[in-house]
Design a protein around this motif. Structure first.
Motif, mmCIF file in Angstrom:
data_model
loop_
_atom_site.group_PDB
_atom_site.id
_atom_site.type_symbol
_atom_site.label_atom_id
_atom_site.label_comp_id
_atom_site.label_asym_id
_atom_site.label_seq_id
_atom_site.Cartn_x
_atom_site.Cartn_y
_atom_site.Cartn_z
ATOM 1 N N THR A 69 7.355 0.422 -7.963
ATOM 2 C CA THR A 69 7.587 -0.150 -6.623
ATOM 3 C C THR A 69 6.479 -1.132 -6.264
ATOM 4 N N GLN A 112 0.823 -1.208 0.000
ATOM 5 C CA GLN A 112 0.000 0.000 0.000
ATOM 6 C C GLN A 112 0.862 1.265 0.000
ATOM 7 N N THR A 113 0.276 2.328 -0.516
ATOM 8 C CA THR A 113 0.895 3.650 -0.433
ATOM 9 C C THR A 113 0.109 4.470 0.579
ATOM 10 N N THR A 146 5.877 -1.113 0.290
ATOM 11 C CA THR A 146 4.992 -0.280 1.109
ATOM 12 C C THR A 146 5.604 1.108 1.199
ATOM 13 N N VAL A 147 4.834 2.119 0.789
ATOM 14 C CA VAL A 147 5.376 3.472 0.658
ATOM 15 C C VAL A 147 4.636 4.425 1.593
ATOM 16 N N ARG A 195 4.846 4.766 -8.055
ATOM 17 C CA ARG A 195 3.672 3.882 -7.969
ATOM 18 C C ARG A 195 3.808 2.706 -8.934
ATOM 19 N N ALA A 255 -3.240 8.246 -2.676
ATOM 20 C CA ALA A 255 -2.717 7.171 -1.835
ATOM 21 C C ALA A 255 -3.825 6.192 -1.472
ATOM 22 N N ARG A 300 5.653 10.675 -8.516
ATOM 23 C CA ARG A 300 4.675 9.828 -7.840
ATOM 24 C C ARG A 300 4.203 8.698 -8.759
#
Length: 585
Positions: free
Chosen positions: A526, A370-371, A530-531, A523, A544, A519
């Motif tokens: 990666t 997840q971001t 987890t960002v 996205r 997000a 961004r």
């Protein structure tokens, strides 16, 4: 100082040979007055030129042997002192590096710099002098007194009175001045602090036209240091005149007593000269001893300050029973959203010495891949929150979990191996671009570095420099713009290919288009990572998977952009202050 003696363990031989050769030199020096007495009583009295030349040759030989011993002693003492300071400085640097942010914040950067530089140099100088003179000077003093007794007991009694009187003066002044030297070194910390702030904040000072104010502030700190140094210098300066007075009175007494005995035929003129020479030797050695005491006082004060830092224990340490994982699991096998990657469980956090919590009752979970966007006003606790994940600080209450395991149970190396951190302040190191990128991964290939540069939107300006990965980076990246530095620090973290990427307001210097491209690239590039994105911009975090809204250290809202617009007044106010109503939706 006693706690630092262990740093001499590799130089035990030098620490023994240095004083030993100095004692040997002193032994030869003690024979000089006796030879002179023989020249006067035999050679000059009998006008025997050959005898005078023979004894003169002995004096020259004693001088040459003494010189050889002195040079040898100086070599061993210098080798031991320099080796000692090298070991000490290495350990001190490593120890400071292991201290947590709490201890570094408490002690202060300026103080640590002074300990590493000025204090270590003072201890090195004091140790060098101690190895050469600490035994030699007392040996000469008491040796001269003993030799005086072999010449004449009655005249030698003057030595018995003079030496204790001199000892009281020397050690009394040392005992009084040592605490003052500690005060001088503490004030030196303040001068170092003022200097460091002026050098690092030069642009701000000039922008606000505060040069004269800063010059005045530095002048006050420097003047205070001068006043302390002059005061302690005056105390130390008393040593020479007082010792001169005592010694000269003792010489007068020796001449008076031995003169009467010469008249009575008890001792010879040469023996009287020998007694005066022995008293003169004591004078010279006590002057050396006085200077040595001053240096040792400074060294002991500095050694105590260094010991204080070495005794400081880090509040962030590896758990005793923690075991290092054998290998890092490849990220390609991670399935996004399958388990909780990071969890905060009723976390409270306060900085050391703070009266109130910076974070209160923070509770949320983040799934792998997840971001997470984190937004809030200035001072709301955004940076404090993400700094708890790599365990830069420990929570006051509650727990931070990674993969269901409390971060306090991880070995620090393993924990931080999982995490890529892009700090709020972009920090680069002097060297090449390749060397800076390999901070993230020591064996990173050029292909991996270029891939990270592409993702961080840094490839274009790197290629424009036409030096590739050999591009020279100045200290703190001063030859780059703010946005370029930020993009390179992001690339450095991406080279590491961490399981968790934390970007702490690390794109604030980028324009909106570059920020959007960054961004998008993160996205897409990666997957499985987890960002955490900390930002003041609503546009940066609006897409997000989950957004955390912080307000005065509390979690004011959590959810997606649309959910928070409906449920969180703080988030809605932030969005409306930055975007139009159409853009908000």
């Amino acid at each position: 100082m006693g706690k630092l003696i262990k740093y001499l363990k590799d130089y035990k031989l030098e620490s023994v040979l240095g004083p030993l050769f100095k004692m040997l030199e002193a032994s030869f020096e003690l024979f000089v007055p006796l030879v002179m007495a023989q020249i006067i009583d035999v050679g000059i009295k009998n006008q025997d030129a050959s005898y005078i030349l023979k004894m003169g040759g002995i004096l020259v030989l004693l001088g040459l042997i003494g010189l050889a011993c002195s040079l040898t002693a100086q070599y061993f003492a210098a080798k031991a002192a320099v080796g000692f300071s090298t070991n000490l400085r290495n350990d001190l640097f490593a120890h400071i590096g292991r201290l947590s942010y709490n201890e570094q914040d408490t002690i202060g950067t300026a103080t640590l710099i002074t300990r590493m530089t000025s204090d270590v140099n003072q201890v090195q100088s004091g140790l060098n002098l101690a190895l050469r003179l600490l035994l030699r000077s007392p040996f000469i003093v008491f040796g001269a007194m003993i030799m005086a007794f072999t010449v004449n007991v009655k005249a030698a009694m003057v030595f018995v009175v003079a030496i204790p009187a001199l000892s009281v003066v020397v050690f009394g002044i040392m005992g009084f001045s040592m605490p003052l030297y500690k005060k001088v070194q503490r004030q030196l910390d303040q001068v170092t602090l003022a200097t460091r702030e002026n050098l690092t904040g030069a642009r701000v000072i000039r922008a606000f036209n505060r040069q004269e104010d800063e010059i005045h502030r530095f002048g006050e700190a420097n003047d205070q240091l001068v006043r302390f140094q002059i005061f302690v210098g005056k105390i130390s300066a008393l040593m020479n005149p007082i010792t001169y007075v005592i010694i000269n009175l003792a010489i007068v007494a020796v001449v008076w007593i031995s003169g009467k005995q010469v008249d009575a035929g008890i001792i010879t003129q040469g023996e009287t000269v020998a007694l005066v020479n022995y008293m003169s030797q004591i004078l010279v050695e006590l002057i050396k001893m006085a200077n040595l005491i001053v240096s040792i006082s400074k060294a002991l004060a500095c050694a105590n300050r260094i010991s204080t830092v070495l005794e400081e224990k880090s509040s962030i340490t590896d758990p005793a029973d923690a075991k290092q994982s054998q290998t890092k699991q490849p990220m390609t096998g991670t399935v996004p959203g399958t388990h909780h990657k990071v969890s905060f469980r009723q976390v409270d956090f306060a900085y050391k010495g703070a009266k109130e919590n910076s974070l209160t009752r923070i509770d949320f979970s983040v799934k792998a891949g997840q971001t997470i966007g984190i937004i809030g006003g200035t001072g709301s606790g955004k940076s404090s929150l993400v700094n708890l994940i790599p365990r830069f600080y420990d929570v006051s209450e509650g727990a931070v979990l990674i993969d269901g395991r409390d971060v306090r149970e991880y070995p620090l190396e393993e924990l931080r191996h999982k995490i890529g951190m892009v700090p709020q302040k972009a920090v680069l190191f002097k060297g090449t671009l390749r060397e800076n990128m390999q901070w993230g991964k020591k064996d990173a290939t050029d292909q991996e570095i270029y891939q990270a540069l592409d993702m961080a939107q840094a490839r274009e300006f790197v290629d424009s420099k036409e030096k590739g990965l050999e591009l020279s980076i100045d200290q703190n990246g001063k030859n780059l713009s703010g946005g370029q530095r930020q993009r390179l620090t992001i690339a450095r973290a991406l080279v590491k290919q961490p399981e968790i990427l934390i970007m702490d307001d690390s794109a604030s210097a980028l324009d909106f288009a570059t920020d959007a491209s960054l961004r998008k690239a993160i996205r897409e590039g990666t997957k499985g990572m987890t960002v955490f994105i900390v930002s003041q911009r609503a546009t940066t975090i609006r897409n997000a998977d989950q957004i955390l809204v912080l307000d005065d250290g509390c979690l004011a809202g959590r959810g997606t952009h649309q959910e928070l617009l409906k449920s969180c007044d703080v988030y809605r106010e932030i969005c409306l202050s930055q975007l139009s109503k159409e853009e908000v939706q």
